[in-house]
Structure formats: C-alpha cells, structure tokens
Enzyme design. Structure first.
Site, PDB file in Angstrom:
ATOM      1  N   ARG A 247      -2.752   8.306 -10.352  1.00  0.00           N
ATOM      2  CA  ARG A 247      -3.891   8.417 -11.266  1.00  0.00           C
ATOM      3  C   ARG A 247      -5.194   8.774 -10.562  1.00  0.00           C
ATOM      4  O   ARG A 247      -6.184   9.088 -11.199  1.00  0.00           O
ATOM      5  CB  ARG A 247      -4.030   7.094 -12.061  1.00  0.00           C
ATOM      6  CG  ARG A 247      -2.913   6.887 -13.059  1.00  0.00           C
ATOM      7  CD  ARG A 247      -2.817   5.441 -13.540  1.00  0.00           C
ATOM      8  NE  ARG A 247      -2.162   4.565 -12.564  1.00  0.00           N
ATOM      9  CZ  ARG A 247      -1.914   3.273 -12.773  1.00  0.00           C
ATOM     10  NH1 ARG A 247      -2.276   2.698 -13.897  1.00  0.00           N
ATOM     11  NH2 ARG A 247      -1.306   2.548 -11.843  1.00  0.00           N
TER      12      ARG A 247
ATOM     13  N   ASN B 261     -47.842  14.194  25.322  1.00  0.00           N
ATOM     14  CA  ASN B 261     -48.136  14.701  23.985  1.00  0.00           C
ATOM     15  C   ASN B 261     -47.452  16.059  23.796  1.00  0.00           C
ATOM     16  O   ASN B 261     -47.624  16.961  24.620  1.00  0.00           O
ATOM     17  CB  ASN B 261     -49.642  14.852  23.826  1.00  0.00           C
ATOM     18  CG  ASN B 261     -49.993  15.278  22.408  1.00  0.00           C
ATOM     19  OD1 ASN B 261     -50.090  14.453  21.511  1.00  0.00           O
ATOM     20  ND2 ASN B 261     -50.134  16.577  22.193  1.00  0.00           N
TER      21      ASN B 261
ATOM     22  N   ASN C 127      -2.866 -11.309 -14.764  1.00  0.00           N
ATOM     23  CA  ASN C 127      -2.396 -11.424 -13.385  1.00  0.00           C
ATOM     24  C   ASN C 127      -3.266 -10.553 -12.478  1.00  0.00           C
ATOM     25  O   ASN C 127      -3.229  -9.333 -12.568  1.00  0.00           O
ATOM     26  CB  ASN C 127      -0.933 -10.955 -13.306  1.00  0.00           C
ATOM     27  CG  ASN C 127      -0.422 -10.949 -11.873  1.00  0.00           C
ATOM     28  OD1 ASN C 127      -0.802 -11.802 -11.075  1.00  0.00           O
ATOM     29  ND2 ASN C 127       0.424  -9.980 -11.555  1.00  0.00           N
TER      30      ASN C 127
ATOM     31  N   GLY D  24      -0.941  -7.324 -15.948  1.00  0.00           N
ATOM     32  CA  GLY D  24       0.105  -8.184 -16.505  1.00  0.00           C
ATOM     33  C   GLY D  24      -0.527  -9.390 -17.190  1.00  0.00           C
ATOM     34  O   GLY D  24      -1.559  -9.893 -16.762  1.00  0.00           O
TER      35      GLY D  24
ATOM     36  N   ASN E 199      -7.252   2.074 -10.032  1.00  0.00           N
ATOM     37  CA  ASN E 199      -6.163   2.997 -10.339  1.00  0.00           C
ATOM     38  C   ASN E 199      -6.675   4.417 -10.573  1.00  0.00           C
ATOM     39  O   ASN E 199      -5.931   5.374 -10.412  1.00  0.00           O
ATOM     40  CB  ASN E 199      -5.388   2.509 -11.561  1.00  0.00           C
ATOM     41  CG  ASN E 199      -4.592   1.235 -11.244  1.00  0.00           C
ATOM     42  OD1 ASN E 199      -4.113   1.054 -10.127  1.00  0.00           O
ATOM     43  ND2 ASN E 199      -4.466   0.358 -12.217  1.00  0.00           N
TER      44      ASN E 199
ATOM     45  N   TYR F 100     -39.078  21.226  18.129  1.00  0.00           N
ATOM     46  CA  TYR F 100     -37.661  20.981  18.417  1.00  0.00           C
ATOM     47  C   TYR F 100     -37.523  20.577  19.870  1.00  0.00           C
ATOM     48  O   TYR F 100     -37.939  21.312  20.766  1.00  0.00           O
ATOM     49  CB  TYR F 100     -36.812  22.231  18.142  1.00  0.00           C
ATOM     50  CG  TYR F 100     -35.409  22.038  18.677  1.00  0.00           C
ATOM     51  CD1 TYR F 100     -34.603  21.025  18.162  1.00  0.00           C
ATOM     52  CD2 TYR F 100     -34.915  22.812  19.725  1.00  0.00           C
ATOM     53  CE1 TYR F 100     -33.337  20.784  18.674  1.00  0.00           C
ATOM     54  CE2 TYR F 100     -33.651  22.578  20.238  1.00  0.00           C
ATOM     55  CZ  TYR F 100     -32.870  21.566  19.715  1.00  0.00           C
ATOM     56  OH  TYR F 100     -31.627  21.325  20.232  1.00  0.00           O
TER      57      TYR F 100
ATOM     58  N   ASP G  30      -5.092  -2.059  -3.518  1.00  0.00           N
ATOM     59  CA  ASP G  30      -6.064  -1.426  -4.414  1.00  0.00           C
ATOM     60  C   ASP G  30      -6.965  -2.453  -5.105  1.00  0.00           C
ATOM     61  O   ASP G  30      -7.520  -2.192  -6.167  1.00  0.00           O
ATOM     62  CB  ASP G  30      -5.369  -0.505  -5.432  1.00  0.00           C
ATOM     63  CG  ASP G  30      -4.422  -1.253  -6.367  1.00  0.00           C
ATOM     64  OD1 ASP G  30      -4.188  -2.458  -6.162  1.00  0.00           O
ATOM     65  OD2 ASP G  30      -3.915  -0.607  -7.313  1.00  0.00           O
TER      66      ASP G  30
ATOM     67  N   ALA H 191       0.832  -1.208   0.000  1.00  0.00           N
ATOM     68  CA  ALA H 191       0.000   0.000   0.000  1.00  0.00           C
ATOM     69  C   ALA H 191       0.861   1.249   0.000  1.00  0.00           C
ATOM     70  O   ALA H 191       0.464   2.289   0.498  1.00  0.00           O
ATOM     71  CB  ALA H 191      -0.908   0.000   1.228  1.00  0.00           C
ATOM     72  N   ALA H 192       2.058   1.151  -0.584  1.00  0.00           N
ATOM     73  CA  ALA H 192       2.987   2.279  -0.501  1.00  0.00           C
ATOM     74  C   ALA H 192       2.982   3.146  -1.749  1.00  0.00           C
ATOM     75  O   ALA H 192       3.543   4.243  -1.748  1.00  0.00           O
ATOM     76  CB  ALA H 192       4.404   1.755  -0.255  1.00  0.00           C
TER      77      ALA H 192
HETATM   78  C1  UD1 Z   1       0.281  -4.661 -10.671  1.00  0.00           C
HETATM   79  C2  UD1 Z   1       1.011  -5.884 -11.262  1.00  0.00           C
HETATM   80  C3  UD1 Z   1       0.235  -6.398 -12.458  1.00  0.00           C
HETATM   81  C4  UD1 Z   1      -1.158  -6.753 -12.048  1.00  0.00           C
HETATM   82  C5  UD1 Z   1      -1.854  -5.541 -11.393  1.00  0.00           C
HETATM   83  C6  UD1 Z   1      -3.180  -5.956 -10.801  1.00  0.00           C
HETATM   84  C7  UD1 Z   1       3.389  -5.560 -10.796  1.00  0.00           C
HETATM   85  C8  UD1 Z   1       4.704  -5.175 -11.360  1.00  0.00           C
HETATM   86  N1  UD1 Z   1       2.364  -5.506 -11.633  1.00  0.00           N
HETATM   87  O1  UD1 Z   1       0.288  -3.597 -11.625  1.00  0.00           O
HETATM   88  O2  UD1 Z   1       0.879  -7.548 -12.992  1.00  0.00           O
HETATM   89  O3  UD1 Z   1      -1.878  -7.194 -13.167  1.00  0.00           O
HETATM   90  O4  UD1 Z   1      -1.057  -5.014 -10.335  1.00  0.00           O
HETATM   91  O5  UD1 Z   1      -3.795  -4.862 -10.156  1.00  0.00           O
HETATM   92  O6  UD1 Z   1       3.323  -5.921  -9.649  1.00  0.00           O
HETATM   93  N2  UD1 Z   1       3.170  -0.491  -4.446  1.00  0.00           N
HETATM   94  C9  UD1 Z   1       4.010  -0.345  -3.377  1.00  0.00           C
HETATM   95  N3  UD1 Z   1       5.282   0.091  -3.590  1.00  0.00           N
HETATM   96  C10 UD1 Z   1       5.761   0.374  -4.834  1.00  0.00           C
HETATM   97  C11 UD1 Z   1       4.879   0.233  -5.933  1.00  0.00           C
HETATM   98  C12 UD1 Z   1       3.596  -0.212  -5.711  1.00  0.00           C
HETATM   99  O7  UD1 Z   1       3.629  -0.606  -2.243  1.00  0.00           O
HETATM  100  O8  UD1 Z   1       6.930   0.771  -4.921  1.00  0.00           O
HETATM  101  C13 UD1 Z   1       1.796  -0.961  -4.209  1.00  0.00           C
HETATM  102  C14 UD1 Z   1       0.739   0.058  -4.608  1.00  0.00           C
HETATM  103  O9  UD1 Z   1       0.376   0.875  -3.493  1.00  0.00           O
HETATM  104  C15 UD1 Z   1      -0.439  -0.816  -5.041  1.00  0.00           C
HETATM  105  C16 UD1 Z   1       0.232  -2.107  -5.481  1.00  0.00           C
HETATM  106  O10 UD1 Z   1       1.540  -2.092  -4.975  1.00  0.00           O
HETATM  107  O11 UD1 Z   1      -1.329  -1.098  -3.979  1.00  0.00           O
HETATM  108  C17 UD1 Z   1       0.242  -2.285  -6.990  1.00  0.00           C
HETATM  109  O12 UD1 Z   1       0.886  -1.182  -7.597  1.00  0.00           O
HETATM  110  P1  UD1 Z   1       0.334  -0.542  -8.943  1.00  0.00           P
HETATM  111  O13 UD1 Z   1       1.243   0.555  -9.336  1.00  0.00           O
HETATM  112  O14 UD1 Z   1      -1.104  -0.248  -8.803  1.00  0.00           O
HETATM  113  O15 UD1 Z   1       0.579  -1.775  -9.936  1.00  0.00           O
HETATM  114  P2  UD1 Z   1      -0.225  -2.072 -11.270  1.00  0.00           P
HETATM  115  O16 UD1 Z   1       0.292  -1.207 -12.346  1.00  0.00           O
HETATM  116  O17 UD1 Z   1      -1.673  -2.037 -10.976  1.00  0.00           O
HETATM  117 MG    MG Z   2      -2.904  -1.171  -9.428  1.00  0.00          MG
END
Ligand code: UD1
Ligand code: MG
Length: 453
Positions: free
Chosen positions: A15, A376, A169, A139, A227, A365, A102, A9-10
């Site tokens: 977007r 009443n 994925n 992916g 996203n 009120y 997410d 969640a980092a």
């Molecule tokens: C990622 C997957 C993709 C998959 C998709 C599904 C990778 C490389 N790709 O892409 O294959 O189909 O999710 O939703 O994993 N995050 C961190 N630290 C970082 C980067 C990201 O904690 O340095 C966290 C984000 O907060 C997020 C999650 O990882 O919750 C996924 O990152 P995001 O950038 O949304 O990846 P996608 O492009 O969606």
């Molecule tokens: Mg994502």
C-alpha cells in the site's frame, strides 16, 4: 531474566506504492525501523532479531550490526514470520517482545509496561490494546463476559457486531518464549487469505485455559501503524510534535513548533531559540543560547554556544562560540568557523578554517582556505581554488585586509598583516605586512600593522 525483541519487517508494504521497503521510509530523518528499535532497546535485555523478507538486502544492509536478521521466504503471514526467529532464539531467552516494524511511534516505556504485565501474568502472553473510534483496519479484541480476552478478530473476518468493537489490537505482544514457539506450530492457515496469523495465538492460549493479559494503552497516537503514505505523514507529524515537545521541556524555545522540523537524534542545548521555518537534520549538535532561524536549514553540523544564524543553509560545518552568520550564508562540508567569526550575506565557505574574529561581510566564496585570526575579507572576494582539474589551497595570515573584489588565485599564501587593493588579482604569494594592488597584483609598499585588541 532475558528479554529479546523480535521485529517483523518482511511484509511487502504494497500500500506504500514504493520501490523502497516500507520499513526504510524515513520519519523525522530516520527510517521507520530505527524508531522501533530505539524504543525496544529500553525494554529488551538482548540484541533484537529482525525478520526480513521483502527488500531483505536493503533492510539488512541498513541494519548492519544493530540487529540480527532472519529471512522469511516466502512471506506467509505474521505467525509464519515470528516462527523464523525460533532457530536463533530457542533456549536463549525467557521472554519475547514481538512487534511490527511499521509501528514507529510506540515508546520504550510502553514496551516496558507490556513486559512488566507479562512478568506478573501466570499465562503465556500479554498484548497491548487501545480504544479508538477509528479502527484503521486493526484487529478487534473480543472479550469474554468476565472481561478476560477471548480472541483477536481481524477486520475482514469480523462479524458486523464484532466490527463495532472499539478495543483494537495494537500489534505489540510479550510472550513466554518456550510457549510461543510451540503455539506458533499449532496455528492453522487462515482459509480465506492463505496466511498464518499471529493473532490466532490468543485463541490457542484460551483453548488451553491459560490467561491472556491485555494492557490497555491510553495514547491512540502512539499506536498509529503505517500502511500508506497518508499514515506516514500523520506519523511524521506526531513524531515531530513529540520531539519538539521533548526539546521544549528541556529548555529549548520554539517560536512556532508547527513550522520547526527537527530530526530524531539532533541535540540542542538550553536557552537556544529556534525561529519559524527552521529545519535541523542528521547528526547535528547545537549548544546553548543560540538563536537560529527563521528560514534556516542545518544538516550534520556542530554549533557551540551563543551563535546567531539567520536565514542560512549549513551542511557538514562546525561553528564555535558567538559566531554570527546570515542572512543568506551558505556553509558547506568542512567549513569551520571559530569563535566570534562574522559572516554576512551571500557568503559561501567550503573546506576552510576561519580563525577567531574573521569578518566576511558580503558576497564571498572561500574554499580550501585557512584564514588567520581577525582578518577582514572584503566584499566580493573569491578564492579561485579550482583550475579545472584540481583544487588548490589558499593560506591567509592573521590581521590581513583583503580589499573588495579580490581574486585569490590558488595555490597562494598571504602573510600576516598583508593587504590587497580593491579589484586585485593575486597570483603570487604576498609577504607579511605588504600591500599589493592591480592585475596581476604587485607589491607597492610595506605596511605598518595596527595593533588590535
Ligand atoms: C496486523 C495485525 C492486526 C493489528 C495490526 C496493527 C495480524 C494478523 N494482524 O495487521 O491485528 O491490529 O497489525 O498494526 O498480525 N509481516 C511479515 N511477514 C509476513 C506478513 C507481515 O514480516 O508474512 C510484517 C510486516 O512487514 C509488518 C507486520 O508484519 O511490519 C504487520 O503486517 P501487516 O500486513 O501490516 O499487518 P496488518 O494488516 O497491519
Ligand atoms: Mg500494518
């Protein structure tokens, strides 16, 4: 066997175009991340670990005791994020369920299927996949001729041929923990984006001739990742439909589920009927056989059984059984309506107890008051509870009759069986069984009380 969830969640959530960290955006009344953690509880045996980074302060504060957190700084991709959990978990767990914060629609049972697959897998990881026409930037799953998984190819590096692959994925994995920590260290920086991609673990396993188990999921809706705010609204609609469906299957009727908005966590008993355009939020518990709506908003309220609530707004209130309110009633914090209270149109109640059978039909009120049973409240009655500095209490006994348009200037006590004439401005306490009239109201006679039920 110890199973621990690690939630990434980092990321920045660029977007979303928001000042609020992405994972705190609400979905059916609860932050996105709450939904994922709830689902993970059903599959993990240990407390979860959340990797925070962007907006770490707010996310950590929200999580409180519900998860342990580790900081990822700077954010160098999903593999780098997963690596941050090693210090907390090495040697402490057998399996790691790894997923992204997410993806709030994934269900507990789906994570359980993934874990079950990995328990049987002689290889180091299982991953969730889905087949869909719209790839949504996910992916792609590349399979070998024998059908086993060969790699996950991120959209932007995929060849035109790979881009056509419909198996995607989802972003939920179950790993043998000890293998994961070592494999993460072998992932190389992606030359194009300069990030470490978690998805590269698949190729590492394949290179070592270790089997990767794909768990194909048949519900595309569950795999909606968020996203943008467009995705957020789609996920909200899907989650709402799911919550409504669960309630209906448990005995709650909805005239029009599409216009019935119920937050996650709200409890509603059987044979309660929800009419269109009804919103039920927060920490609300509703009993059986109630009719609610249309056009009603309820938040943080407890409702008993057999109540009727028509076109009203309730917040922080308690209603016992067979209470009948509306249309156009407003209950604010601390309103407590005991059984058989009737409250008609244009009434407002705040921080007050209305005992059994109180009737308050029109335009009133009531604030900072206690009203005795079967009293009443005439149309237009006002508790004048605020002197510009402080709030003052009004205590009204049982079987009292408050005449229309009475001003009750607090602090004030009216005894049982008292009566006020229409338009009275009551500034002094009224003894029981006494009629007061005028402005300021004065006693004009003693009353004989009629015995009620
Ligand atoms: C990622 C997957 C993709 C998959 C998709 C599904 C990778 C490389 N790709 O892409 O294959 O189909 O999710 O939703 O994993 N995050 C961190 N630290 C970082 C980067 C990201 O904690 O340095 C966290 C984000 O907060 C997020 C999650 O990882 O919750 C996924 O990152 P995001 O950038 O949304 O990846 P996608 O492009 O969606
Ligand atoms: Mg994502």
């Amino acid at each position: 066997m110890k199973i621990t969830a690690v939630l990434l969640a980092a990321g920045q959530g660029t977007r979303m175009k928001s000042d609020l960290p992405k994972v705190l955006h609400p979905l059916c009344g609860k932050p996105m991340i709450w939904h994922v953690l709830e689902a993970l509880k059903e599959a993990a045996t240990e407390p979860p670990v959340v990797v925070v980074g962007h907006g770490a302060g707010a996310v950590t504060e929200y999580l409180g005791d519900s998860a342990r957190t580790v900081l990822q700084k700077p954010q160098l991709g999903t593999a780098h994020a997963a690596m941050q959990a090693e210090s907390l978990l090495r040697g402490k767990t057998d399996l790691v369920i790894l997923t992204y914060a997410d993806m709030p629609l994934l269900r507990g049972e789906t994570f359980r299927r993934l874990v079950d697959a990995q328990r049987l897998n002689p290889g180091p990881l299982s991953l969730l996949t889905v087949i869909a026409d719209d790839p949504r930037g996910f992916g792609r799953i590349v399979r070998k001729p024998d059908g086993t998984v060969q790699a996950i190819v991120e959209e932007y590096v995929a060849t035109p041929e790979q881009q056509k692959i419909k198996e995607l994925n989802v972003g939920a994995y179950c790993f043998n923990a000890e293998w994961l920590w070592e494999a993460l260290k072998r992932i190389e920086k992606n030359p194009k984006k300069g990030e470490y991609y978690l998805t590269d673990v698949v190729e590492i396993a394949v290179r070592d001739n270790l089997p990767v188990q794909a768990v194909l999921h048949d519900d595309f809706i569950e795999t909606i990742g968020i996203n943008t705010r467009v995705h957020l609204s789609e996920a909200e609609a899907a989650m709402r439909a799911r919550l409504n469906r669960d309630l209906m299957l448990n005995g709650v009727s909805m005239r029009d589920p599409a216009s019935t908005y119920i937050d996650a966590g709200v409890k509603i008993g059987r044979d309660t009927i929800l009419m269109p355009n009804t919103f039920i939020h927060g920490n609300t518990v509703i009993g059986e056989r109630n009719v609610i709506g249309p056009n009603t908003i309820i938040r943080d309220t407890t409702i008993g059984n057999g109540c009727k609530i028509l076109a009203s707004v309730l917040e922080g209130a308690v209603l016992e059984d067979e209470v009948d309110i509306g249309p156009f009633a407003r209950l604010r914090k601390g309103a407590h309506l005991k059984s058989h209270v009737h409250m008609g149109n244009f009434g407002e109640v705040k921080d007050s107890v209305l005992h059994e059978g109180v009737k308050m039909g029109h335009f009133s009120y009531i604030g900072n008051a206690v009203i005795g049973a079967n009293t009443n409240i005439g149309a237009g009655t006002i508790t004048c509870n605020y002197d510009g500095e402080k709030k003052h209490p009004t205590t009204i006994g049982r079987d009292v009759f408050i005449g229309s348009d009475t001003m009750l200037v607090a602090p004030l006590t009216l005894g049982d069986g008292a009566r006020t004439g229409a338009g009275a401005v009551v500034t002094k306490d009224v003894p029981e069984d006494t009629l007061v009239v005028g402005m300021p109201a004065r006693a004009i006679r003693k009353l004989e009380r009629k015995k009620k039920g």
